[in-house]
Design an enzyme around this catalytic site. Sequence first.
Site, PDB file in Angstrom:
ATOM      1  CE1 TYR A 122      -4.096  -1.780  -0.104  1.00  0.00           C
ATOM      2  CE2 TYR A 122      -2.947  -3.277   1.367  1.00  0.00           C
ATOM      3  CZ  TYR A 122      -4.003  -3.000   0.529  1.00  0.00           C
ATOM      4  OH  TYR A 122      -4.964  -3.953   0.296  1.00  0.00           O
ATOM      5  CG  PHE A 405     -10.766  -2.417   9.821  1.00  0.00           C
ATOM      6  CD1 PHE A 405     -10.541  -1.891   8.555  1.00  0.00           C
ATOM      7  CD2 PHE A 405     -10.149  -1.795  10.913  1.00  0.00           C
ATOM      8  CE1 PHE A 405      -9.726  -0.775   8.391  1.00  0.00           C
ATOM      9  CE2 PHE A 405      -9.351  -0.671  10.747  1.00  0.00           C
ATOM     10  CZ  PHE A 405      -9.137  -0.157   9.489  1.00  0.00           C
TER      11      PHE A 405
END
Length: 405
Positions: A122, A405
């Site tokens: 990322y 998450f």
Amino acid sequence: MAWDVRPTTNLEEFVDAVGAISHYFGSERDLERAERFAKVLPLERMHGAFDGDRIVGGAGAFPFQLTVPGGTVACGGVTVVGVLPTHRRRGVLTAMMRAQLEDIRDRGEPIAALWASEEVIYRRFGYGLASYVGEIELASEYSGLRQAPESGASARLITLEEAKALVPPVYDRVRAVTPGMFERTKEWWELRNLADPPERRQGGGVKNALLVELEGEPVGYALYRFHMKFEQGAAAGHVAVIEALADGPVATRELWRVLLDMDWKAKLQADLLPIDHPLQHQLSYPRRMRMRIGDGLWVRLVDVGAALSARAHGGDGPVVLEVADSFLPENAGRWRLAGGTAERTEDDPDLALDVGELGSTYLGGFTFAELVRAGVVRELKEGGAARADAVFLTAAPKPWCPEIF
Ligand SMILES: CC(C)(COP(=O)(O)OP(=O)(O)OC[C@H]1O[C@@H](n2cnc3c(N)ncnc32)[C@H](O)[C@@H]1OP(=O)(O)O)[C@@H](O)C(=O)NCCC(=O)NCCS
């Protein structure tokens, strides 16, 4: 190739877009489960990448309120990112990240945050490592605490149903003061934290809930499982702590006393802990915690000006940052932080850095001085890093996100 990336508009598309990551989890296509998931991830927050009429990738973003130093900020909680093995390394993820970040920005969410399956993925999209988590394994014979039990403390087991009312207020008190924690809705608690489907038990027993009270008031809770095992007549299993949160030092100590004192375990295992966990000072044998540190949240400033102004400033500045952002170039340029807000400027910069490094400092997990020492932030004026740190450093604890998450 330019991929067609757009939000899903019906449950069939949603289940296929989530299906890209489910493929790697080995899960079956399941419309009922997708329907439940859509209660926490709205359909329009799930992007699908289309190859003709087939969905080959997906990326979602929960609508979070994330605690940052001094308050909360709307945040895209990036999740269920995946590209089918048939379409890897053809730019599908890149196309999805662009569409998703633009959507997050257009919704007025100044930041995005995620947990990365691999740390290499990322950074190219402007995310920076923003917090750590710790994992411990504590042998039962070394689990004693330095201080005596608190006389007003008591503990009781509660059902997961009872936990729905008793546990969230404790979480919310801790969340309010802990950068990196996000608000959980009622549906989130019910579907994720307080559900206990057998397929998620990973060889352990049922999910238990424990409540600790001080003078009758709930101040801490733990969710945990027994992994029971005996070898040659002696306990060889462990207790796995799923989440243990407490409001204040006494509550923390008394909560962990109950967890650590349990019979029928050779050790206690816990992960996703804050790396400045008070247990390090409360245990008689802190070395035996053997804390292993790993990356936690990655943060991306989607709208640099709004994000910098939304967070508390410890000092008045001014400090000028020259920010590079190749993926979202509208963020690039000089930002002047003074009097608690950030504005564009032509003034000479104190520091030059990539937007990812700004993400690393945003929650307070890393200082500019550290990043200058690492050679990933350039100090252009003497004392620039110290001036920037004076603005960014607040009294908040280290950033911590207790849940993947
Ligand atoms: C990780 C994943 C989403 C990447 O998707 P993708 O469509 O292949 O990515 P892209 O083609 O857009 O790649 C963009 C760049 O990132 C690089 N990259 C992407 N994933 C990478 C990885 N896991 N390791 C190293 N480099 C990676 C690519 O090589 C490419 O680099 P380049 O621009 O220099 O050529 C995909 O491989 C996948 O679904 N993996 C399994 C599930 C997963 O890990 N999901 C992420 C959950 S957080």
